[in-house]
Design an enzyme around this catalytic site. Sequence first.
Site, PDB file in Angstrom:
ATOM      1  N   ARG A  71     -61.857  38.364 -62.689  1.00  0.00           N
ATOM      2  CA  ARG A  71     -61.424  38.654 -64.049  1.00  0.00           C
ATOM      3  C   ARG A  71     -60.430  39.803 -64.045  1.00  0.00           C
ATOM      4  O   ARG A  71     -60.550  40.749 -63.270  1.00  0.00           O
ATOM      5  CB  ARG A  71     -62.610  38.917 -64.973  1.00  0.00           C
ATOM      6  CG  ARG A  71     -63.468  40.102 -64.626  1.00  0.00           C
ATOM      7  CD  ARG A  71     -64.575  40.252 -65.657  1.00  0.00           C
ATOM      8  NE  ARG A  71     -65.341  41.463 -65.402  1.00  0.00           N
ATOM      9  CZ  ARG A  71     -66.280  41.926 -66.186  1.00  0.00           C
ATOM     10  NH1 ARG A  71     -66.607  41.285 -67.275  1.00  0.00           N
ATOM     11  NH2 ARG A  71     -66.923  43.035 -65.888  1.00  0.00           N
ATOM     12  N   THR A 126     -58.127  42.757 -69.396  1.00  0.00           N
ATOM     13  CA  THR A 126     -58.432  41.818 -70.482  1.00  0.00           C
ATOM     14  C   THR A 126     -59.810  41.191 -70.324  1.00  0.00           C
ATOM     15  O   THR A 126     -60.336  40.610 -71.278  1.00  0.00           O
ATOM     16  CB  THR A 126     -57.401  40.672 -70.508  1.00  0.00           C
ATOM     17  OG1 THR A 126     -57.518  39.953 -69.263  1.00  0.00           O
ATOM     18  CG2 THR A 126     -55.986  41.195 -70.653  1.00  0.00           C
ATOM     19  N   ASP A 156     -72.197  47.132 -60.581  1.00  0.00           N
ATOM     20  CA  ASP A 156     -71.516  45.961 -60.027  1.00  0.00           C
ATOM     21  C   ASP A 156     -72.433  45.314 -58.980  1.00  0.00           C
ATOM     22  O   ASP A 156     -72.671  45.891 -57.912  1.00  0.00           O
ATOM     23  CB  ASP A 156     -70.184  46.357 -59.398  1.00  0.00           C
ATOM     24  CG  ASP A 156     -69.376  45.131 -58.983  1.00  0.00           C
ATOM     25  OD1 ASP A 156     -68.313  44.894 -59.561  1.00  0.00           O
ATOM     26  OD2 ASP A 156     -69.847  44.385 -58.084  1.00  0.00           O
ATOM     27  N   ASP A 197     -70.806  44.723 -55.411  1.00  0.00           N
ATOM     28  CA  ASP A 197     -70.602  45.971 -54.652  1.00  0.00           C
ATOM     29  C   ASP A 197     -71.920  46.483 -54.084  1.00  0.00           C
ATOM     30  O   ASP A 197     -71.981  46.943 -52.947  1.00  0.00           O
ATOM     31  CB  ASP A 197     -69.979  47.045 -55.543  1.00  0.00           C
ATOM     32  CG  ASP A 197     -68.470  46.874 -55.677  1.00  0.00           C
ATOM     33  OD1 ASP A 197     -67.892  46.065 -54.921  1.00  0.00           O
ATOM     34  OD2 ASP A 197     -67.882  47.541 -56.540  1.00  0.00           O
TER      35      ASP A 197
HETATM   36  N1  URA Z   1     -70.754  41.762 -63.115  1.00  0.00           N
HETATM   37  C1  URA Z   1     -71.503  42.763 -62.558  1.00  0.00           C
HETATM   38  O1  URA Z   1     -71.741  42.780 -61.359  1.00  0.00           O
HETATM   39  N2  URA Z   1     -71.958  43.730 -63.368  1.00  0.00           N
HETATM   40  C2  URA Z   1     -71.718  43.764 -64.699  1.00  0.00           C
HETATM   41  O2  URA Z   1     -72.180  44.679 -65.384  1.00  0.00           O
HETATM   42  C3  URA Z   1     -70.938  42.733 -65.254  1.00  0.00           C
HETATM   43  C4  URA Z   1     -70.464  41.732 -64.440  1.00  0.00           C
END
Ligand code: URA
Length: 201
Positions: free
Chosen positions: A93, A97, A191, A194
């Site tokens: 993404r 945006t 995330d 990550d």
């Molecule tokens: N993807 C993620 O890993 N964490 C979020 O908060 C949103 C999308």
Amino acid sequence: MKKTLITILRNRNTPIEQYRQAADQLGTVLAVECDSLFPKATLFVDTPLARTHGVCFKHEFVLVPILRSGLALLPPFMRFHPGAGIGFIGTRRDEKTAIPELYYANLPPFTQDNPILLLDPMIATGGSAALAVKVLKDAGAVEKQITLISFIASPEGITRFQKDCPEVGLVVAQVDEGLDEQKRILPGLGDFGDRYFGTND
Ligand code: URA
């Protein structure tokens, strides 16, 4: 069990080994939980002592992780569906945006009988999952054979996904409070990719 595992995933101090283990265990719980959604066939089975009735899934599954976080759900689902077809859909993404774009798709052959499990641990805006469903439909899938499996979703992500893909099944362990201005889930877990893969970009 789901709540304790999600708590481990949420905790910013969880070390990577424990994080991966909790993700695998939560995936296993969801794989078991969603079992009842899919049609079974009855069969006879011969034990060493007698013939009895048994059940098996009627149709082979297709597992499709959305890259890259969805890869964490692949091992637990493969454990229960070792003969599944496996495909991959890559979306990313735009950070400004939050609009998703497709960068990779590789799907195995399937028929309209095969249940397709779309794997993505986080549903934030619902845009990536809706795009992945479009890719599956373009390849011949019908919505009612698709189920989206996720750990944490935002309420707005669910609303948008169900509006775009009304017939797709949804299995979510936890619905959180909402999104921040960068479209991250709150309270969420940060995330997912990550933390699972040990990267930080
Ligand atoms: N993807 C993620 O890993 N964490 C979020 O908060 C949103 C999308």
